[in-house]
Design a protein around this motif. Structure first.
Motif, PDB file in Angstrom:
ATOM      1  N   PRO A   1       4.249 -18.705  -6.161  1.00  0.00           N
ATOM      2  CA  PRO A   1       5.010 -19.628  -7.011  1.00  0.00           C
ATOM      3  C   PRO A   1       5.341 -20.954  -6.325  1.00  0.00           C
ATOM      4  CG  PRO A   1       5.904 -17.411  -7.164  1.00  0.00           C
ATOM      5  CD  PRO A   1       4.897 -17.389  -6.050  1.00  0.00           C
ATOM      6  N   ASN A   2       5.509 -20.941  -5.007  1.00  0.00           N
ATOM      7  CA  ASN A   2       5.894 -22.174  -4.320  1.00  0.00           C
ATOM      8  C   ASN A   2       4.695 -23.027  -3.897  1.00  0.00           C
ATOM      9  OD1 ASN A   2       5.083 -20.302  -2.439  1.00  0.00           O
ATOM     10  ND2 ASN A   2       6.497 -20.988  -0.845  1.00  0.00           N
ATOM     11  N   PHE A   3       3.475 -22.603  -4.260  1.00  0.00           N
ATOM     12  CA  PHE A   3       2.310 -23.444  -3.980  1.00  0.00           C
ATOM     13  C   PHE A   3       1.620 -23.807  -5.293  1.00  0.00           C
ATOM     14  CE2 PHE A   3      -1.981 -24.394  -2.169  1.00  0.00           C
ATOM     15  CZ  PHE A   3      -1.587 -25.468  -1.387  1.00  0.00           C
ATOM     16  N   LEU A   4       0.571 -23.101  -5.691  1.00  0.00           N
ATOM     17  CA  LEU A   4      -0.148 -23.430  -6.928  1.00  0.00           C
ATOM     18  C   LEU A   4       0.160 -22.477  -8.077  1.00  0.00           C
ATOM     19  CD1 LEU A   4      -3.702 -24.171  -5.422  1.00  0.00           C
ATOM     20  CD2 LEU A   4      -1.936 -25.832  -6.039  1.00  0.00           C
ATOM     21  N   GLY A   5       0.750 -21.322  -7.761  1.00  0.00           N
ATOM     22  CA  GLY A   5       0.831 -20.247  -8.745  1.00  0.00           C
ATOM     23  C   GLY A   5       1.662 -20.527  -9.969  1.00  0.00           C
ATOM     24  N   GLU A   6       2.786 -21.230  -9.821  1.00  0.00           N
ATOM     25  CA  GLU A   6       3.701 -21.435 -10.953  1.00  0.00           C
ATOM     26  C   GLU A   6       3.562 -22.825 -11.561  1.00  0.00           C
ATOM     27  OE1 GLU A   6       6.179 -20.620 -13.877  1.00  0.00           O
ATOM     28  OE2 GLU A   6       5.663 -19.114 -12.364  1.00  0.00           O
ATOM     29  N   ARG A   7       3.414 -23.833 -10.726  1.00  0.00           N
ATOM     30  CA  ARG A   7       3.344 -25.206 -11.234  1.00  0.00           C
ATOM     31  C   ARG A   7       2.077 -25.434 -12.052  1.00  0.00           C
ATOM     32  NH1 ARG A   7       4.730 -30.214 -11.562  1.00  0.00           N
ATOM     33  NH2 ARG A   7       3.629 -31.978 -10.662  1.00  0.00           N
ATOM     34  N   PHE A   8       0.987 -24.806 -11.629  1.00  0.00           N
ATOM     35  CA  PHE A   8      -0.258 -24.947 -12.387  1.00  0.00           C
ATOM     36  C   PHE A   8      -0.288 -23.940 -13.529  1.00  0.00           C
ATOM     37  CE2 PHE A   8      -1.388 -27.547  -8.937  1.00  0.00           C
ATOM     38  CZ  PHE A   8      -2.484 -28.293  -9.304  1.00  0.00           C
ATOM     39  N   LYS A   9      -0.852 -24.384 -14.647  1.00  0.00           N
ATOM     40  CA  LYS A   9      -0.930 -23.554 -15.838  1.00  0.00           C
ATOM     41  C   LYS A   9      -2.383 -23.398 -16.265  1.00  0.00           C
ATOM     42  CE  LYS A   9       3.626 -23.542 -16.354  1.00  0.00           C
ATOM     43  NZ  LYS A   9       3.998 -24.400 -15.214  1.00  0.00           N
TER      44      LYS A   9
ATOM     45  N   LYS B   1      -0.299 -19.986 -19.852  1.00  0.00           N
ATOM     46  CA  LYS B   1       0.440 -19.151 -18.905  1.00  0.00           C
ATOM     47  C   LYS B   1       0.298 -19.726 -17.504  1.00  0.00           C
ATOM     48  CE  LYS B   1      -1.776 -15.290 -19.879  1.00  0.00           C
ATOM     49  NZ  LYS B   1      -2.367 -13.920 -19.839  1.00  0.00           N
ATOM     50  N   ALA B   2       1.207 -19.338 -16.627  1.00  0.00           N
ATOM     51  CA  ALA B   2       1.154 -19.783 -15.244  1.00  0.00           C
ATOM     52  C   ALA B   2      -0.145 -19.328 -14.601  1.00  0.00           C
ATOM     53  CB  ALA B   2       2.348 -19.243 -14.474  1.00  0.00           C
ATOM     54  N   GLN B   3      -0.691 -20.166 -13.711  1.00  0.00           N
ATOM     55  CA  GLN B   3      -1.937 -19.814 -13.021  1.00  0.00           C
ATOM     56  C   GLN B   3      -1.821 -18.457 -12.339  1.00  0.00           C
ATOM     57  OE1 GLN B   3      -4.298 -22.809 -10.771  1.00  0.00           O
ATOM     58  NE2 GLN B   3      -3.790 -21.580  -8.970  1.00  0.00           N
ATOM     59  N   MET B   4      -0.674 -18.198 -11.743  1.00  0.00           N
ATOM     60  CA  MET B   4      -0.427 -16.923 -11.072  1.00  0.00           C
ATOM     61  C   MET B   4      -0.678 -15.748 -12.009  1.00  0.00           C
ATOM     62  SD  MET B   4       3.283 -15.735  -9.536  1.00  0.00           S
ATOM     63  CE  MET B   4       4.061 -16.181 -11.105  1.00  0.00           C
ATOM     64  N   VAL B   5      -0.090 -15.804 -13.189  1.00  0.00           N
ATOM     65  CA  VAL B   5      -0.218 -14.724 -14.164  1.00  0.00           C
ATOM     66  C   VAL B   5      -1.654 -14.646 -14.680  1.00  0.00           C
ATOM     67  CG1 VAL B   5       0.599 -13.837 -16.381  1.00  0.00           C
ATOM     68  CG2 VAL B   5       2.200 -14.960 -14.809  1.00  0.00           C
ATOM     69  N   ALA B   6      -2.244 -15.806 -14.951  1.00  0.00           N
ATOM     70  CA  ALA B   6      -3.604 -15.840 -15.500  1.00  0.00           C
ATOM     71  C   ALA B   6      -4.608 -15.204 -14.538  1.00  0.00           C
ATOM     72  CB  ALA B   6      -4.003 -17.279 -15.804  1.00  0.00           C
ATOM     73  N   LEU B   7      -4.533 -15.566 -13.274  1.00  0.00           N
ATOM     74  CA  LEU B   7      -5.489 -15.034 -12.306  1.00  0.00           C
ATOM     75  C   LEU B   7      -5.301 -13.533 -12.087  1.00  0.00           C
ATOM     76  CD1 LEU B   7      -5.608 -17.881  -9.630  1.00  0.00           C
ATOM     77  CD2 LEU B   7      -7.235 -17.420 -11.471  1.00  0.00           C
ATOM     78  N   ILE B   8      -4.053 -13.090 -12.070  1.00  0.00           N
ATOM     79  CA  ILE B   8      -3.805 -11.648 -11.935  1.00  0.00           C
ATOM     80  C   ILE B   8      -4.330 -10.901 -13.156  1.00  0.00           C
ATOM     81  CG2 ILE B   8      -1.985  -9.891 -11.863  1.00  0.00           C
ATOM     82  CD1 ILE B   8      -0.430 -11.820 -10.026  1.00  0.00           C
ATOM     83  N   ASP B   9      -4.091 -11.456 -14.347  1.00  0.00           N
ATOM     84  CA  ASP B   9      -4.586 -10.817 -15.576  1.00  0.00           C
ATOM     85  C   ASP B   9      -6.105 -10.757 -15.612  1.00  0.00           C
ATOM     86  OD1 ASP B   9      -2.001 -10.468 -16.410  1.00  0.00           O
ATOM     87  OD2 ASP B   9      -2.028 -12.063 -17.924  1.00  0.00           O
ATOM     88  N   MET B  10      -6.762 -11.750 -15.029  1.00  0.00           N
ATOM     89  CA  MET B  10      -8.230 -11.777 -15.046  1.00  0.00           C
ATOM     90  C   MET B  10      -8.848 -11.003 -13.890  1.00  0.00           C
ATOM     91  SD  MET B  10      -9.347 -15.544 -16.516  1.00  0.00           S
ATOM     92  CE  MET B  10      -8.276 -16.539 -15.489  1.00  0.00           C
ATOM     93  N   GLY B  11      -8.020 -10.460 -12.992  1.00  0.00           N
ATOM     94  CA  GLY B  11      -8.560  -9.510 -12.032  1.00  0.00           C
ATOM     95  C   GLY B  11      -8.680  -9.948 -10.594  1.00  0.00           C
ATOM     96  N   ILE B  12      -7.916 -10.961 -10.173  1.00  0.00           N
ATOM     97  CA  ILE B  12      -8.049 -11.408  -8.783  1.00  0.00           C
ATOM     98  C   ILE B  12      -7.667 -10.314  -7.793  1.00  0.00           C
ATOM     99  CG2 ILE B  12      -5.729 -12.456  -8.628  1.00  0.00           C
ATOM    100  CD1 ILE B  12      -7.033 -14.662  -6.894  1.00  0.00           C
ATOM    101  N   MET B  13      -6.679  -9.479  -8.141  1.00  0.00           N
ATOM    102  CA  MET B  13      -6.261  -8.426  -7.216  1.00  0.00           C
ATOM    103  C   MET B  13      -7.351  -7.361  -7.051  1.00  0.00           C
ATOM    104  SD  MET B  13      -3.516  -9.819  -6.430  1.00  0.00           S
ATOM    105  CE  MET B  13      -2.979  -8.624  -5.214  1.00  0.00           C
ATOM    106  N   GLU B  14      -8.065  -7.054  -8.136  1.00  0.00           N
ATOM    107  CA  GLU B  14      -9.164  -6.097  -8.054  1.00  0.00           C
ATOM    108  C   GLU B  14     -10.286  -6.626  -7.160  1.00  0.00           C
ATOM    109  OE1 GLU B  14      -7.505  -6.934 -10.733  1.00  0.00           O
ATOM    110  OE2 GLU B  14      -7.448  -5.318 -12.230  1.00  0.00           O
ATOM    111  N   LEU B  15     -10.542  -7.941  -7.234  1.00  0.00           N
ATOM    112  CA  LEU B  15     -11.559  -8.534  -6.375  1.00  0.00           C
ATOM    113  C   LEU B  15     -11.151  -8.449  -4.902  1.00  0.00           C
ATOM    114  CD1 LEU B  15     -12.623 -11.739  -8.363  1.00  0.00           C
ATOM    115  CD2 LEU B  15     -13.863  -9.571  -8.163  1.00  0.00           C
ATOM    116  N   LEU B  16      -9.879  -8.688  -4.640  1.00  0.00           N
ATOM    117  CA  LEU B  16      -9.408  -8.604  -3.262  1.00  0.00           C
ATOM    118  C   LEU B  16      -9.491  -7.171  -2.731  1.00  0.00           C
ATOM    119  CD1 LEU B  16      -6.390 -11.056  -3.534  1.00  0.00           C
ATOM    120  CD2 LEU B  16      -8.443 -11.397  -2.135  1.00  0.00           C
ATOM    121  N   GLU B  17      -9.259  -6.209  -3.593  1.00  0.00           N
ATOM    122  CA  GLU B  17      -9.385  -4.802  -3.191  1.00  0.00           C
ATOM    123  C   GLU B  17     -10.839  -4.469  -2.862  1.00  0.00           C
ATOM    124  OE1 GLU B  17      -7.305  -2.155  -2.598  1.00  0.00           O
ATOM    125  OE2 GLU B  17      -5.806  -3.766  -2.561  1.00  0.00           O
ATOM    126  N   MET B  18     -11.765  -5.013  -3.656  1.00  0.00           N
ATOM    127  CA  MET B  18     -13.184  -4.809  -3.374  1.00  0.00           C
ATOM    128  C   MET B  18     -13.556  -5.411  -2.027  1.00  0.00           C
ATOM    129  SD  MET B  18     -14.868  -5.621  -7.103  1.00  0.00           S
ATOM    130  CE  MET B  18     -16.518  -5.692  -6.411  1.00  0.00           C
TER     131      MET B  18
END
Length: 329
Positions: free
Chosen positions: A314-322, A274-291
């Motif tokens: 998507p225009n930096f690392l989020g989509e091109r990296f998997k 999956k795209a890095q963007m999706v993977a990091l969100i699924d693993m909880g990066i947004m929850e860490l930022l909220e903390m």
């Protein structure tokens, strides 16, 4: 010589690009997710805790980074584990696979500066030296650094004095090119051996790697050189390869189908790509930022948020990296 031998010398020879410490980030030749934000490693740390909570990882599992460069990534993982579940630091075992003595020393120094004697770090030069029952393996931009062969319409490249000639018949390369429907491009060397080595190292593990590329093969050449954030196509007629050799990074897009096949042939289960963007969100990066938002002042939060955005935009690392994930269980 074969092109894979030439690329091996370029990157891993005695005076190769990766044989000594190189800056990554603004002062180096390229950016990585690790050099962009601590929340990359932090999200992996959160994921490791979830694997322990689920029972996939034991509390005394090995946490192993392969090809750690300065050691920032694993150190960020450890820092966030300490923040989120500090008791695990006394039970988990931390390992780096690093072939170069100079880089091992850099990593040891950084860990000592960061953690003193609180964290015990073990080094191995290859996966084959590590034997364990339960592990989590992580790598960032590793598959694009495997040497490759160059293929063009049935012929494999050789290199003579930094000049490339397509005049070699190589049945292994041709078979791979046919399998992935390529009439030109890069064919990676070593994925099969790497997968077998990891499988024989550990009885039960999860392996996650981040890299740029696509599941299916590109229809053309992607081989390129990075020098001070300039991207130079390898076949640019104006470049002098002998001047760039071993002094700059050389890389290509990963064909993840080849990685997937190598691990499945070794008996390891492919879980997802999956795209890095999706993977990091699924693993909880947004929850860490909220903390973070709840515990620091607004200026610091906004600074870290801008850095973290680079990981998922998507225009930096989020989509091109998997992210590609495997499991043996």
């Amino acid at each position: 010589m074969e092109f894979s031998e030439y690329m091996t010398d370029w990157l891993y020879g005695d005076d190769g690009y990766y044989a000594t410490y190189k800056n990554i980030g603004k002062s180096g030749d390229f950016y990585t997710a690790v050099s962009t934000s601590k929340f990359f490693g932090g999200t992996i740390g959160k994921h490791i805790i979830s694997l322990v909570d689920e029972g996939f990882l034991e509390k005394d599992a090995v946490i192993c980074e392969i090809g750690a460069h300065h050691g920032y990534f694993l150190a960020d993982v450890i820092e966030f584990i300490y923040t989120l579940k500090p008791a695990l630091l006394s039970t988990l075992k931390f390992v780096i696979i690093e072939r170069f003595d100079d880089l091992q020393q850099q990593q040891k120094n950084y860990f000592e500066e960061s953690f003193g004697d609180v964290i015990s770090l073990t080094h191995y030069k290859s996966l084959s030296e590590l034997k364990c029952e339960n592990a989590f393996f992580i790598a960032n931009e590793i598959f694009d650094a495997f040497p490759c062969e160059l293929y063009y319409k049935g012929k494999t490249a050789r290199v003579d004095g930094h000049e490339v000639e397509f005049d070699v018949d190589n049945e292994w390369v041709k078979a791979k090119a046919d399998k992935y429907s390529k009439d030109r491009g890069e064919i990676a060397r070593g994925y099969e051996e790497f997968a077998k080595e990891m499988n024989s190292t550990c009885q039960k593990f999860e392996f996650i790697s981040f890299d740029y590329g696509e599941m299916t093969a590109r229809p053309d050449f992607s081989l390129r050189i990075y020098e001070k954030h300039n991207v130079i196509p390898f076949f640019d007629e104006e470049i002098k390869r002998e001047e760039l050799f071993a002094k700059s990074d050389i890389t290509y897009d990963v064909t993840f189908e080849h990685v997937k096949d190598a691990f499945e042939e070794a008996g390891v289960e492919f879980i997802e790509l999956k795209a890095q963007m999706v993977a990091l969100i699924d693993m909880g990066i947004m929850e860490l930022l909220e903390m973070l938002k709840e515990n620091v002042d607004d200026k610091i939060y906004k600074q870290e948020l801008e850095k973290a955005k680079m990981l998922i935009m998507p225009n930096f690392l989020g989509e091109r990296f998997k992210m590609i994930k495997f499991r043996k269980q």
